[in-house]
Design an enzyme around this catalytic site. Sequence first.
Site, mmCIF file in Angstrom:
data_model
loop_
_atom_site.group_PDB
_atom_site.id
_atom_site.type_symbol
_atom_site.label_atom_id
_atom_site.label_comp_id
_atom_site.label_asym_id
_atom_site.label_seq_id
_atom_site.Cartn_x
_atom_site.Cartn_y
_atom_site.Cartn_z
ATOM 1 N N GLU A 101 35.749 6.041 79.894
ATOM 2 C CA GLU A 101 35.693 7.377 80.530
ATOM 3 C C GLU A 101 35.694 7.356 82.057
ATOM 4 O O GLU A 101 34.911 8.060 82.696
ATOM 5 C CB GLU A 101 34.456 8.148 80.022
ATOM 6 N N GLU A 123 36.861 7.098 68.155
ATOM 7 C CA GLU A 123 35.598 7.828 67.944
ATOM 8 C C GLU A 123 35.868 9.150 67.226
ATOM 9 O O GLU A 123 35.294 10.195 67.562
ATOM 10 C CB GLU A 123 34.896 8.096 69.294
HETATM 11 O O1 G3I Z 1 16.282 6.581 70.968
HETATM 12 C C1 G3I Z 1 15.810 7.580 71.875
HETATM 13 C C2 G3I Z 1 14.534 8.206 71.361
HETATM 14 O O2 G3I Z 1 13.525 7.228 71.314
HETATM 15 C C3 G3I Z 1 14.140 9.360 72.287
HETATM 16 O O3 G3I Z 1 13.026 10.011 71.767
HETATM 17 C C4 G3I Z 1 15.283 10.344 72.406
HETATM 18 C C5 G3I Z 1 14.961 11.487 73.372
HETATM 19 O O4 G3I Z 1 16.004 11.777 74.230
HETATM 20 O O5 G3I Z 1 16.418 9.678 72.882
HETATM 21 C C6 G3I Z 1 16.872 8.645 72.017
HETATM 22 O O6 G3I Z 1 17.997 8.053 72.597
HETATM 23 C C7 G3I Z 1 19.192 8.779 72.484
HETATM 24 C C8 G3I Z 1 20.230 7.874 71.826
HETATM 25 O O7 G3I Z 1 21.461 8.551 71.793
HETATM 26 C C9 G3I Z 1 19.852 7.483 70.398
HETATM 27 O O8 G3I Z 1 19.830 8.622 69.580
HETATM 28 C C10 G3I Z 1 19.656 9.178 73.870
HETATM 29 O O9 G3I Z 1 18.755 10.113 74.433
HETATM 30 C C11 G3I Z 1 21.032 9.784 73.789
HETATM 31 O O10 G3I Z 1 21.509 9.991 75.114
HETATM 32 C C12 G3I Z 1 21.967 8.850 73.073
HETATM 33 O O11 G3I Z 1 23.180 9.518 72.920
HETATM 34 C C13 G3I Z 1 24.314 8.707 72.662
HETATM 35 C C14 G3I Z 1 25.356 8.990 73.730
HETATM 36 O O12 G3I Z 1 26.566 8.337 73.411
HETATM 37 C C15 G3I Z 1 24.906 8.497 75.103
HETATM 38 O O13 G3I Z 1 24.798 7.098 75.159
HETATM 39 C C16 G3I Z 1 24.842 9.092 71.279
HETATM 40 O O14 G3I Z 1 23.910 8.649 70.281
HETATM 41 C C17 G3I Z 1 26.203 8.452 71.045
HETATM 42 O O15 G3I Z 1 26.759 8.949 69.853
HETATM 43 C C18 G3I Z 1 27.124 8.800 72.192
HETATM 44 O O16 G3I Z 1 28.360 8.166 71.992
HETATM 45 C C19 G3I Z 1 29.382 8.464 72.947
HETATM 46 C C20 G3I Z 1 30.199 7.204 73.148
HETATM 47 O O17 G3I Z 1 29.358 6.125 73.502
HETATM 48 C C21 G3I Z 1 31.273 7.404 74.196
HETATM 49 N N1 G3I Z 1 32.092 8.568 73.875
HETATM 50 C C22 G3I Z 1 31.377 9.793 73.587
HETATM 51 C C23 G3I Z 1 30.333 9.580 72.496
HETATM 52 C C24 G3I Z 1 29.614 10.883 72.159
HETATM 53 O O18 G3I Z 1 28.897 11.375 73.248
#
Ligand code: G3I
Length: 324
Positions: free
Chosen positions: A130, A236
């Site tokens: 990205e 994805e």
């Molecule tokens: O695990 C913590 C948890 O302990 C905490 O209580 C909670 C509160 O915010 O956060 C949890 O972590 C989250 C994590 O996902 C696991 O669920 C993060 O906040 C959250 O930001 C994270 O989101 C991920 C996101 O990328 C950012 O890294 C999504 O799961 C994941 O599906 C998403 O994937 C992205 C690809 O990498 C790139 N392309 C877009 C795609 C969708 O956004």
Amino acid sequence: VDESVTLQNAMPFKFGAAVNNSLLRQTAAYRNVVIKEFNSLTSENAMKFAQLHPSENTYTWTEADYLVDFAQQNGKRVHGHTLIWHKNPPAWVTNFQGDAAAWDNLMKTHIQTVVARYKGKIASWDVVNEAIAENGTLRTESIWYQKLGPSFIEKAFIYAHEADPDALLFYNDYGHEYGPTKRTAIINLVNDLKSRGIPIHGIGMQFHTRYTQSNTNLAAAINTAAATGLKVHIAELDIAMNPDGIQDLTYSSGLAEQQKAKYEFIVRTYNAIPKNQQFGITTWNVGDKDSWIRGEYNRPDWPLPFDDNYNRKAAYQGIIDGVK
Ligand code: G3I
């Protein structure tokens, strides 16, 4: 339900899913469907920078290793996601003080430590994720862009290639199907890298799309990516069914049929590109309730081929029909 049919058996290319380690460890129904249906796995979060490298001198391999071991035990390919991304850098990176050479060394050390650890086990990586904004320019909010300038992209590919010359290296982004502005910028970027001999082997098109996206735009995205001659990964895939965020929407059979048709169209179009460019299709998670979309947008949605209980949806049949 014909249990002799599975996605991994029916597709003439790899069919994968982004997987969540907690579900893999704790939920038998999830683990079973992953084992049964898919032959390529991408880690949803466990291989991102902050997860692997939470402080300057600490790497935490437990979760990434778990997924790699699981994949090896079950004969699945692992696609690495992602080495360099503007989102979620750990605090130590955001706060890092140093000149351009120190930043270059920071990025190089991260990339080469991760790629070298999984050399021979992970044969492909999303190297840069990205980097391009919606208007087609490089994303200026990226710390990598701010500290290293536009050349952070080619450097990341060169460093990854040095660490594992056999790995297939991808540029991954979303929005190829939105229209020509972002698509053209992405294609120009990868063509420029390719023409200058930078080691890039593939384009990852995320395809976080929606059921209202036109087939014209979806086909333009797939065919334009294929025209580069690089490998193409629909990396994805999910098809949102409630993009307007209607809180009391129900997933009617009419909506399910429209989703089925959209999955089928994407798979059919992808199946028509040259075989040697078909790296595969990966859905972004498995069951609707695992999807990032519900949490991110706080709305009901049903974007995946499996429902909340890991039963096959009409969308599943659409994928199967797409290669008939
Ligand atoms: O695990 C913590 C948890 O302990 C905490 O209580 C909670 C509160 O915010 O956060 C949890 O972590 C989250 C994590 O996902 C696991 O669920 C993060 O906040 C959250 O930001 C994270 O989101 C991920 C996101 O990328 C950012 O890294 C999504 O799961 C994941 O599906 C998403 O994937 C992205 C690809 O990498 C790139 N392309 C877009 C795609 C969708 O956004």
